[in-house]
Design a protein around this motif. Structure first.
Motif, mmCIF file in Angstrom:
data_model
loop_
_atom_site.group_PDB
_atom_site.id
_atom_site.type_symbol
_atom_site.label_atom_id
_atom_site.label_comp_id
_atom_site.label_asym_id
_atom_site.label_seq_id
_atom_site.Cartn_x
_atom_site.Cartn_y
_atom_site.Cartn_z
ATOM 1 N N LEU A 1 0.862 -1.174 0.000
ATOM 2 C CA LEU A 1 0.000 0.000 0.000
ATOM 3 C C LEU A 1 0.903 1.229 0.000
ATOM 4 O O LEU A 1 1.892 1.274 0.731
ATOM 5 N N ILE A 2 0.593 2.186 -0.833
ATOM 6 C CA ILE A 2 1.329 3.455 -0.829
ATOM 7 C C ILE A 2 0.396 4.519 -0.271
ATOM 8 O O ILE A 2 -0.703 4.717 -0.797
ATOM 9 N N VAL A 3 0.815 5.191 0.790
ATOM 10 C CA VAL A 3 0.041 6.282 1.368
ATOM 11 C C VAL A 3 0.872 7.545 1.211
ATOM 12 O O VAL A 3 2.005 7.622 1.698
ATOM 13 N N HIS A 4 0.319 8.523 0.518
ATOM 14 C CA HIS A 4 0.984 9.805 0.295
ATOM 15 C C HIS A 4 0.316 10.833 1.205
ATOM 16 O O HIS A 4 -0.885 11.078 1.084
ATOM 17 N N ILE A 5 1.089 11.410 2.106
ATOM 18 C CA ILE A 5 0.558 12.424 3.017
ATOM 19 C C ILE A 5 1.224 13.752 2.676
ATOM 20 O O ILE A 5 2.447 13.884 2.795
ATOM 21 N N ALA A 6 0.412 14.695 2.240
ATOM 22 C CA ALA A 6 0.899 16.024 1.885
ATOM 23 C C ALA A 6 0.570 16.991 3.023
ATOM 24 O O ALA A 6 -0.467 16.870 3.671
ATOM 25 N N PHE A 7 1.464 17.941 3.234
ATOM 26 C CA PHE A 7 1.260 18.949 4.276
ATOM 27 C C PHE A 7 1.072 20.322 3.635
ATOM 28 O O PHE A 7 1.567 20.576 2.537
ATOM 29 N N ASN A 8 0.382 21.210 4.342
ATOM 30 C CA ASN A 8 0.114 22.560 3.857
ATOM 31 C C ASN A 8 1.335 23.465 3.916
ATOM 32 O O ASN A 8 1.327 24.537 3.320
ATOM 33 N N GLU A 9 2.331 23.069 4.662
ATOM 34 C CA GLU A 9 3.549 23.855 4.818
ATOM 35 C C GLU A 9 4.689 22.909 5.158
ATOM 36 O O GLU A 9 4.455 21.749 5.512
ATOM 37 N N PRO A 10 5.930 23.362 5.028
ATOM 38 C CA PRO A 10 7.058 22.483 5.361
ATOM 39 C C PRO A 10 6.981 22.026 6.819
ATOM 40 O O PRO A 10 6.647 22.814 7.709
ATOM 41 N N VAL A 11 7.262 20.769 7.044
ATOM 42 C CA VAL A 11 7.262 20.218 8.397
ATOM 43 C C VAL A 11 8.546 19.442 8.625
ATOM 44 O O VAL A 11 9.208 19.014 7.690
#
Length: 145
Positions: free
Chosen positions: A72-82
């Motif tokens: 399974l590939i889960v891509h988690i994008a953030f609204n700003e650099p973390v």
């Protein structure tokens, strides 16, 4: 899924004299749930009755599963650099079916549209081998490097 992370650099711009300086990383752990860009977050190979959105609800009975195999590939994008310090995963369905729990996680940082064929050709940023103890509700978060 609960996540614990240190402070992050702020975004900003404009103003006379250029962008404001980024705040110093104070090392405090914060929950990044509100920083996740849900519209850009997805999973490849997910079962329709166990989608990736279940990961953010906090109910272990609603896990995320593959519709085809154990990958399974889960891509988690953030609204700003973390700056990811650690993360917490819990066992599926309170451990009732241990064979359904993840045992290996490959983390790829700043990779967009990664597919299963890419995983074979690209070295992960970090690899985690998980044990049953790592997935217990009261266990410590898993530290990143």
């Amino acid at each position: 899924m609960a996540a614990m992370f240190p402070g992050m650099a702020g975004l900003g711009g404009g103003g006379a004299g250029g962008p404001p300086p980024e705040p110093a990383d104070d090392g405090k752990m914060i929950d990044l749930s509100e920083k996740i860009s849900k519209s850009e977050t997805y999973a490849r190979n997910e079962a329709s009755n166990f989608p990736h959105t279940n990961l953010f609800i906090g109910d272990s009975r609603l896990g995320c599963k593959s519709d085809a195999d154990e990958q399974l590939i889960v891509h988690i994008a953030f609204n700003e650099p973390v700056k990811l310090h650690s993360f917490k995963l819990t066992e599926f369905n309170s451990g009732a079916d241990p064979e359904l729990n993840p045992t290996k996680i490959l983390v790829f940082v700043n990779k967009v549209n990664i597919g299963f064929e890419d995983v074979e050709d690209i070295d992960p940023t970090q690899t985690f081998h998980l044990t049953e103890a790592d997935l217990k509700e009261g266990s410590d978060p898993i530290r990143t490097q």
